[in-house]
Design an enzyme around this catalytic site. Structure first.
Site, PDB file in Angstrom:
ATOM      1  N   ASN A 150      -2.418   3.036   3.308  1.00  0.00           N
ATOM      2  CA  ASN A 150      -1.647   4.266   3.645  1.00  0.00           C
ATOM      3  C   ASN A 150      -2.443   5.594   2.898  1.00  0.00           C
ATOM      4  OD1 ASN A 150       0.439   3.447   5.344  1.00  0.00           O
ATOM      5  ND2 ASN A 150       1.565   2.741   3.797  1.00  0.00           N
ATOM      6  N   PHE A 202      -1.781  -0.688  12.263  1.00  0.00           N
ATOM      7  CA  PHE A 202      -2.656   0.026  11.019  1.00  0.00           C
ATOM      8  C   PHE A 202      -3.215  -1.083  10.080  1.00  0.00           C
ATOM      9  CE2 PHE A 202      -3.949   3.303   8.294  1.00  0.00           C
ATOM     10  CZ  PHE A 202      -3.552   2.735   6.901  1.00  0.00           C
ATOM     11  N   ASN A 203      -2.185  -1.889   9.437  1.00  0.00           N
ATOM     12  CA  ASN A 203      -2.484  -3.029   8.459  1.00  0.00           C
ATOM     13  C   ASN A 203      -4.033  -3.776   8.935  1.00  0.00           C
ATOM     14  OD1 ASN A 203      -0.657  -2.047   6.905  1.00  0.00           O
ATOM     15  ND2 ASN A 203       0.808  -3.557   7.261  1.00  0.00           N
ATOM     16  N   ASP A 248       1.059  -1.234   0.094  1.00  0.00           N
ATOM     17  CA  ASP A 248      -0.041   0.119   0.138  1.00  0.00           C
ATOM     18  C   ASP A 248       0.792   1.317  -0.044  1.00  0.00           C
ATOM     19  OD1 ASP A 248      -0.913   0.602   3.722  1.00  0.00           O
ATOM     20  OD2 ASP A 248       0.719  -0.335   2.669  1.00  0.00           O
ATOM     21  N   HIS A 278       9.133  -0.460   8.753  1.00  0.00           N
ATOM     22  CA  HIS A 278       8.276  -1.478   9.040  1.00  0.00           C
ATOM     23  C   HIS A 278       8.580  -2.669   7.667  1.00  0.00           C
ATOM     24  CE1 HIS A 278       6.109   0.756  11.944  1.00  0.00           C
ATOM     25  NE2 HIS A 278       6.142   1.760  11.142  1.00  0.00           N
TER      26      HIS A 278
HETATM   27  O1  RIB Z   1       1.588  -0.103  10.840  1.00  0.00           O
HETATM   28  C1  RIB Z   1       2.759   0.223   9.779  1.00  0.00           C
HETATM   29  C2  RIB Z   1       2.065  -0.478   8.530  1.00  0.00           C
HETATM   30  O2  RIB Z   1       1.210   0.252   8.184  1.00  0.00           O
HETATM   31  C3  RIB Z   1       3.367  -0.242   7.433  1.00  0.00           C
HETATM   32  O3  RIB Z   1       3.073  -1.276   6.490  1.00  0.00           O
HETATM   33  C4  RIB Z   1       2.964   0.909   6.693  1.00  0.00           C
HETATM   34  O4  RIB Z   1       3.233   0.983   5.473  1.00  0.00           O
HETATM   35  C5  RIB Z   1       1.308   0.909   6.779  1.00  0.00           C
HETATM   36  O5  RIB Z   1       0.864   0.251   5.506  1.00  0.00           O
HETATM   37 CA    CA Z   2       2.767  -0.845   4.211  1.00  0.00          CA
END
Ligand code: RIB
Ligand code: CA
Length: 310
Positions: free
Chosen positions: A41, A166-167, A12, A240
């Protein structure tokens, strides 16, 4: 040289996804079969454009496929505070000459899995919507996939909420499909990726490579450093997504611990939390190897070795 690993990188593109693409594309150990793009993102048009821009700029000829433009059931969530309005704030790129393939990303994942005879590794570094949709549409591909090495989750603190990473937060239903798939799975969570902070010393090492891709990487990291400082008070931004790619390149780049991981779907407060049974209190069958300790020297050597090849 040991056999190459066939991978699909599912991104993303944001800053750390961009560096993951750059690292994967030049890794001797990796046969990058294709790059599939998902909303995360930023919205899909932006994450797709960013991915094409990076591939164009770095002359990466791996095919790029547009995937799902929203989570399975939840409202779309993006991260402009971290990655900017474009999703790749900082550097500017000309309109990419490279275009996405006609085939939908999910169809590519299905096709590649069916043709790969159990050799395919999926490396998702964004919300798991593309992966889950492929499994839902063609369940039998699950027996054809060797491993999933994903960036997502956390057994400790979250980042998009106190509890969730987040993901996983963006599409928790998709994450549950993936964690329930019974495919060998490595969860590269925040507990690990926060050990991969791009300090000034690392930035200097990358700058010394003195090539246009290293310079681009420094620009990306500098933007990421600012947003991580503003949002989390971190002095250096954690890279990350390259952590997941590095695990495919060198198994020893970080340690893991087998455990059961379930996804919280019902709680308002803890939506998208990866509930990691670290002490096996539930006695449930483990379904993931959760990343624990990063070998920082190995990791940064992997990143810098790839960047040195441009
Ligand atoms: O939480 C970090 C992740 O969420 C990473 O993959 C960053 O690119 C976002 O996608
Ligand atoms: Ca990502």
């Amino acid at each position: 040289m040991s056999k190459k690993e066939k991978i699909i990188l599912d991104v993303d593109t944001g800053h750390d996804d961009a560096i993951a693409v750059l690292v994967a594309a030049k890794a001797e150990k990796i046969d990058l079969r294709g790059i599939t793009v998902v909303s995360g993102n930023q919205t899909l048009p932006k994450t797709l454009k960013n991915t094409l821009s990076i591939c164009d700029f770095a002359k990466i000829d791996a095919p790029v496929y547009a995937g799902m433009d929203r989570p399975l059931v939840r409202e779309q969530v993006t991260a402009p505070d971290i990655h900017g309005e474009s999703g790749l704030g900082g550097p500017t790129f000309p309109a990419p000459a490279k275009t996405a393939e006609d085939k939908q990303a999910v169809d590519f994942i299905i096709e590649e899995a069916l043709n790969s005879e159990g050799e395919l590794i999926l490396v998702p570094t964004g919300p798991l919507t593309n992966i889950a949709t492929a499994f839902n549409l063609k369940p039998k591909i699950k027996e054809k996939i060797k491993k999933i090495v994903l960036m997502g989750g956390a057994y400790g603190l979250g980042n998009i909420t106190p509890s969730a990473e987040f993901n996983i937060y963006v599409d928790p239903e998709a994450a549950q499909v993936v964690f329930d798939s019974q495919i060998p799975l490595v969860m590269t969570g925040l507990d690990l990726t926060h050990q991969a902070k791009a300090t000034q010393k690392i930035i200097n090492r990358i700058s010394e490579l003195d090539n246009r891709i290293a310079d681009l990487s420094v620009e990306l990291i500098e933007f990421f450093r600012q947003t991580y400082k503003n949002t989390f008070g971190f002095d250096s931004p954690p890279l990350h997504d390259p952590c997941a790619v590095a695990k495919v390149i060198d198994e020893d780049v970080f340690s893991t611990k087998e455990m059961r991981v379930d996804i919280e779907l019902n709680s308002q407060l803890n939506r998208g939390r990866t509930v990691c049974d670290f002490y096996n209190r539930t006695k449930k069958e483990p379904n993931a190897e959760v990343a624990i300790n990063l070998n920082k020297e190995k990791f940064w050597n992997i990143v810098i070795k790839s960047l040195s090849k441009y």
